[in-house]
Write an enzyme that holds these catalytic residues in place. Structure first.
Site, PDB file in Angstrom:
ATOM      1  N   LYS A 220       7.531 -15.595  -0.571  1.00  0.00           N
ATOM      2  CA  LYS A 220       6.244 -15.626  -0.405  1.00  0.00           C
ATOM      3  C   LYS A 220       5.812 -16.993   0.029  1.00  0.00           C
ATOM      4  CE  LYS A 220       4.966 -10.952  -1.954  1.00  0.00           C
ATOM      5  NZ  LYS A 220       4.527  -9.937  -2.903  1.00  0.00           N
TER       6      LYS A 220
ATOM      7  N   ARG B   8      11.653  -7.676  -7.198  1.00  0.00           N
ATOM      8  CA  ARG B   8      11.569  -7.046  -5.903  1.00  0.00           C
ATOM      9  C   ARG B   8      12.134  -8.435  -5.007  1.00  0.00           C
ATOM     10  NH1 ARG B   8       8.375  -6.809  -1.291  1.00  0.00           N
ATOM     11  NH2 ARG B   8       8.618  -4.830  -0.373  1.00  0.00           N
TER      12      ARG B   8
HETATM   13  N1  HH2 Z   1       5.011  -7.300  -1.670  1.00  0.00           N
HETATM   14  C1  HH2 Z   1       5.498  -6.939  -0.236  1.00  0.00           C
HETATM   15  C2  HH2 Z   1       5.325  -5.346  -0.060  1.00  0.00           C
HETATM   16  N2  HH2 Z   1       5.429  -4.615  -1.143  1.00  0.00           N
HETATM   17  N3  HH2 Z   1       5.408  -4.067  -3.455  1.00  0.00           N
HETATM   18  C3  HH2 Z   1       5.133  -4.339  -4.670  1.00  0.00           C
HETATM   19  N4  HH2 Z   1       5.260  -3.492  -5.570  1.00  0.00           N
HETATM   20  N5  HH2 Z   1       5.144  -5.736  -5.135  1.00  0.00           N
HETATM   21  C4  HH2 Z   1       5.045  -6.878  -4.213  1.00  0.00           C
HETATM   22  O1  HH2 Z   1       4.765  -8.101  -4.383  1.00  0.00           O
HETATM   23  C5  HH2 Z   1       5.019  -6.449  -2.610  1.00  0.00           C
HETATM   24  C6  HH2 Z   1       5.470  -5.019  -2.485  1.00  0.00           C
HETATM   25  C7  HH2 Z   1       5.268  -8.007   0.817  1.00  0.00           C
HETATM   26  O2  HH2 Z   1       6.495  -8.281   1.151  1.00  0.00           O
HETATM   27  P1  HH2 Z   1       7.535  -7.933   2.173  1.00  0.00           P
HETATM   28  O3  HH2 Z   1       7.769  -6.464   1.908  1.00  0.00           O
HETATM   29  O4  HH2 Z   1       8.698  -8.846   2.330  1.00  0.00           O
HETATM   30  O5  HH2 Z   1       6.439  -8.065   3.518  1.00  0.00           O
HETATM   31  P2  HH2 Z   1       5.713  -7.271   4.581  1.00  0.00           P
HETATM   32  O6  HH2 Z   1       4.821  -6.508   3.412  1.00  0.00           O
HETATM   33  O7  HH2 Z   1       5.161  -8.141   5.234  1.00  0.00           O
HETATM   34  O8  HH2 Z   1       6.681  -6.117   5.144  1.00  0.00           O
END
Ligand code: HH2
Length: 285
Positions: free
Chosen positions: A230, A264
């Site tokens: 992040k 995660r």
């Molecule tokens: N962060 C992201 C997405 N989903 N869910 C939970 N529970 N906690 C988090 O911190 C979280 C989440 C963002 O990360 P990522 O999936 O890598 O990116 P994107 O939302 O751009 O797909």
């Protein structure tokens, strides 16, 4: 601290046909089937690529796989349920027989229902089941739910976020949402809470939440932490998203030391090895 914080909560997480022991931090591998996710957008958009990536994460030691078809990065453009399902369903269907639970990362009731029918055991909602019909869709099944704090919505959430006391406010929100889930009929041992790193938070807000993460265990539910790759890590190290593995692993270990039950992450193997060292030092190898 690790053990103490973890012992205050339920010992297991019930999710569909699975029951996960929470005696060590679990690893949730991220499977993004999106063109625009902030760190791996487009890499696994084709179902076959996402499925292969998911299988690799299982082999590396993932305890849960979190499958998402809509990016929630700051400024992300929303997609409709039909498009989201077209991305995630082939991946869920291909992995439904896996030995570990699958999670769907979504904010939509239609996606929740279809994903559950296709075999997911966890619903991970960055909107904490506030969307129309989402609470009911989960209550009518036996899935676990992850309720996450977000200030505002993804399009605008990083525009000058403000809190008087970030820990108290995020905790208050999660207490309210877990209460709503319980009232809808979702049992205690099916609920996970997440402070939502990067979702309407400045660098200082994120650091305060991580520093005081153990306080979230006081709510009595398992805690999930998502810091992998992040921007807060980029702000501290000066590294671009592709070079944030060392910072991500450090953040995961720190979160585990402060009582996180589920991490995660994008990088399962590196996180697993780092957590093995932590456990060995704590005498729990
Ligand atoms: N962060 C992201 C997405 N989903 N869910 C939970 N529970 N906690 C988090 O911190 C979280 C989440 C963002 O990360 P990522 O999936 O890598 O990116 P994107 O939302 O751009 O797909």
């Amino acid at each position: 601290m690790t053990g103490a914080a973890r012992q205050q909560t339920e010992k297991t997480l019930r999710c569909g046909r699975f029951e996960l022991a929470l005696t060590r931090p679990l690893i949730m591998g991220i499977v993004n089937v999106t063109p625009d996710s902030f760190s791996d957008g487009g890499r696994y958009l084709a179902a076959e690529a996402a499925i292969a990536h998911a299988r690799e994460q299982i082999a590396e030691g993932a305890d849960i796989l979190d499958i998402g078809g809509e990016s929630t990065r700051p400024g992300a453009v929303p997609v409709d349920a039909k498009q989201e399902l077209a991305r995630v369903l082939p991946v869920i269907e291909a992995l439904a027989g896996a030995a570990i639970p699958l999670s769907i990362d979504t904010m939509k009731a239609d996606v929740i229902r279809a994903a559950i029918a296709a075999g997911v055991s966890v619903v991970n909602d960055v909107n904490a089941l506030r969307g129309e019909g989402t609470l009911e869709a989960c209550a009518q099944s036996d899935v676990a739910v992850c309720l996450m704090h977000m200030l505002g919505e993804p399009r605008t959430m990083q525009e000058n976020p403000h809190y008087r006391d970030v820990v108290a406010e995020v905790k208050g929100f999660l207490a309210e949402r877990s209460q709503a889930a319980r009232q809808a009929g979702i049992e205690h041992e099916r609920i996970v809470l997440d402070p939502g790193f990067g979702f309407g938070k400045t660098r200082e807000h994120n650091l305060t939440l991580l520093r005081r993460l153990h306080e979230f265990s006081e709510l009595g539910y398992p805690v999930l932490a998502g810091l992998s790759r992040k921007s807060v890590l980029g702000k501290i190290t000066g590294q671009e998203v592709v070079a944030r593995l060392p910072a991500s692993v450090a953040a995961a270990v720190i979160a585990a030391q402060r009582g996180a039950h589920i991490l995660r992450v994008h990088d399962v193997r590196a996180t697993r090895d780092a957590l093995a060292i932590l456990r060995a030092v704590e005498g729990q190898a």
